[in-house]
Design a protein around this motif. Structure first.
Motif, PDB file in Angstrom:
ATOM      1  N   GLU A  91       3.577   8.575   9.951  1.00  0.00           N
ATOM      2  CA  GLU A  91       3.445   8.167  11.346  1.00  0.00           C
ATOM      3  C   GLU A  91       2.062   8.577  11.839  1.00  0.00           C
ATOM      4  OE1 GLU A  91       5.521   9.004  15.674  1.00  0.00           O
ATOM      5  OE2 GLU A  91       6.548   9.641  13.854  1.00  0.00           O
ATOM      6  N   GLY A  92       1.350   7.628  12.457  1.00  0.00           N
ATOM      7  CA  GLY A  92      -0.002   7.887  12.956  1.00  0.00           C
ATOM      8  C   GLY A  92      -1.107   7.450  12.014  1.00  0.00           C
ATOM      9  N   ALA A 135       3.882 -11.097  11.573  1.00  0.00           N
ATOM     10  CA  ALA A 135       4.362  -9.719  11.603  1.00  0.00           C
ATOM     11  C   ALA A 135       4.097  -9.042  10.266  1.00  0.00           C
ATOM     12  CB  ALA A 135       5.850  -9.676  11.917  1.00  0.00           C
ATOM     13  N   VAL A 136       3.941  -7.735  10.315  1.00  0.00           N
ATOM     14  CA  VAL A 136       3.909  -6.896   9.124  1.00  0.00           C
ATOM     15  C   VAL A 136       5.112  -5.969   9.222  1.00  0.00           C
ATOM     16  CG1 VAL A 136       2.670  -5.097   7.868  1.00  0.00           C
ATOM     17  CG2 VAL A 136       1.398  -7.001   8.883  1.00  0.00           C
ATOM     18  N   LEU A 137       5.917  -5.953   8.154  1.00  0.00           N
ATOM     19  CA  LEU A 137       7.092  -5.091   8.102  1.00  0.00           C
ATOM     20  C   LEU A 137       6.931  -4.115   6.947  1.00  0.00           C
ATOM     21  CD1 LEU A 137       8.098  -8.244   8.741  1.00  0.00           C
ATOM     22  CD2 LEU A 137      10.177  -6.979   9.203  1.00  0.00           C
ATOM     23  N   VAL A 138       7.308  -2.889   7.178  1.00  0.00           N
ATOM     24  CA  VAL A 138       7.320  -1.868   6.131  1.00  0.00           C
ATOM     25  C   VAL A 138       8.745  -1.333   6.060  1.00  0.00           C
ATOM     26  CG1 VAL A 138       6.410   0.351   5.370  1.00  0.00           C
ATOM     27  CG2 VAL A 138       4.885  -1.268   6.520  1.00  0.00           C
ATOM     28  N   GLY A 139       9.330  -1.448   4.887  1.00  0.00           N
ATOM     29  CA  GLY A 139      10.712  -1.003   4.732  1.00  0.00           C
ATOM     30  C   GLY A 139      11.667  -1.761   5.628  1.00  0.00           C
ATOM     31  N   PHE A 174       6.013   5.092  12.143  1.00  0.00           N
ATOM     32  CA  PHE A 174       7.009   5.951  11.497  1.00  0.00           C
ATOM     33  C   PHE A 174       6.542   6.250  10.076  1.00  0.00           C
ATOM     34  CE2 PHE A 174       8.228   1.485  11.130  1.00  0.00           C
ATOM     35  CZ  PHE A 174       8.328   1.324   9.763  1.00  0.00           C
ATOM     36  N   ASP A 175       7.180   7.208   9.423  1.00  0.00           N
ATOM     37  CA  ASP A 175       6.896   7.531   8.030  1.00  0.00           C
ATOM     38  C   ASP A 175       7.569   6.512   7.111  1.00  0.00           C
ATOM     39  OD1 ASP A 175       5.669   9.838   8.969  1.00  0.00           O
ATOM     40  OD2 ASP A 175       7.290  11.180   8.361  1.00  0.00           O
ATOM     41  N   ALA A 176       6.920   6.206   5.989  1.00  0.00           N
ATOM     42  CA  ALA A 176       7.508   5.329   4.969  1.00  0.00           C
ATOM     43  C   ALA A 176       7.118   5.868   3.593  1.00  0.00           C
ATOM     44  CB  ALA A 176       7.023   3.892   5.139  1.00  0.00           C
ATOM     45  N   GLU A 177       8.095   5.977   2.717  1.00  0.00           N
ATOM     46  CA  GLU A 177       7.853   6.500   1.378  1.00  0.00           C
ATOM     47  C   GLU A 177       7.103   5.500   0.510  1.00  0.00           C
ATOM     48  OE1 GLU A 177      11.486   7.686  -0.470  1.00  0.00           O
ATOM     49  OE2 GLU A 177      11.943   9.171   1.077  1.00  0.00           O
ATOM     50  N   ALA A 178       6.355   6.021  -0.445  1.00  0.00           N
ATOM     51  CA  ALA A 178       5.700   5.171  -1.439  1.00  0.00           C
ATOM     52  C   ALA A 178       6.752   4.275  -2.075  1.00  0.00           C
ATOM     53  CB  ALA A 178       5.020   6.031  -2.497  1.00  0.00           C
TER      54      ALA A 178
END
Length: 90
Positions: free
Chosen positions: A5-6, A29-33, A59-63
């Protein structure tokens, strides 16, 4: 790599002149997870344009989390994603 996040993401995308027989709205749009991190509505028909922008990860997103560039379009149009990257600190 993990996204935190950030973290700053840098996007460059563009499209040619947008055509449609009836007025409509395109959606980028760009979506992560599976969650949106950036989105924009674009009026169709419309002129060619480009987006070069930085935005923060909300937000945080894992590799290994899936990253999707989503386009919802009306008419016969061309949309291009050139770059989506993490902006490293200089």
């Amino acid at each position: 790599m993990d996204l935190l996040e950030g973290d700053t993401l840098r996007l460059t995308a563009w499209w040619d002149r947008l055509a449609s027989e009836t007025p409509a709205t395109g959606h980028l749009a760009v979506l992560v997870g599976g969650e949106p991190v950036w989105e924009e509505d674009v009026t169709i028909p419309g002129e060619a344009d480009v987006r070069e922008l930085d935005f923060e990860m909300p937000f945080d997103a894992e590799a290994g989390s899936p990253v999707v560039f989503h386009v919802h379009n009306h008419g016969y149009n061309t949309w291009r994603l050139q770059t989506l990257q993490v902006a490293l600190e200089e």
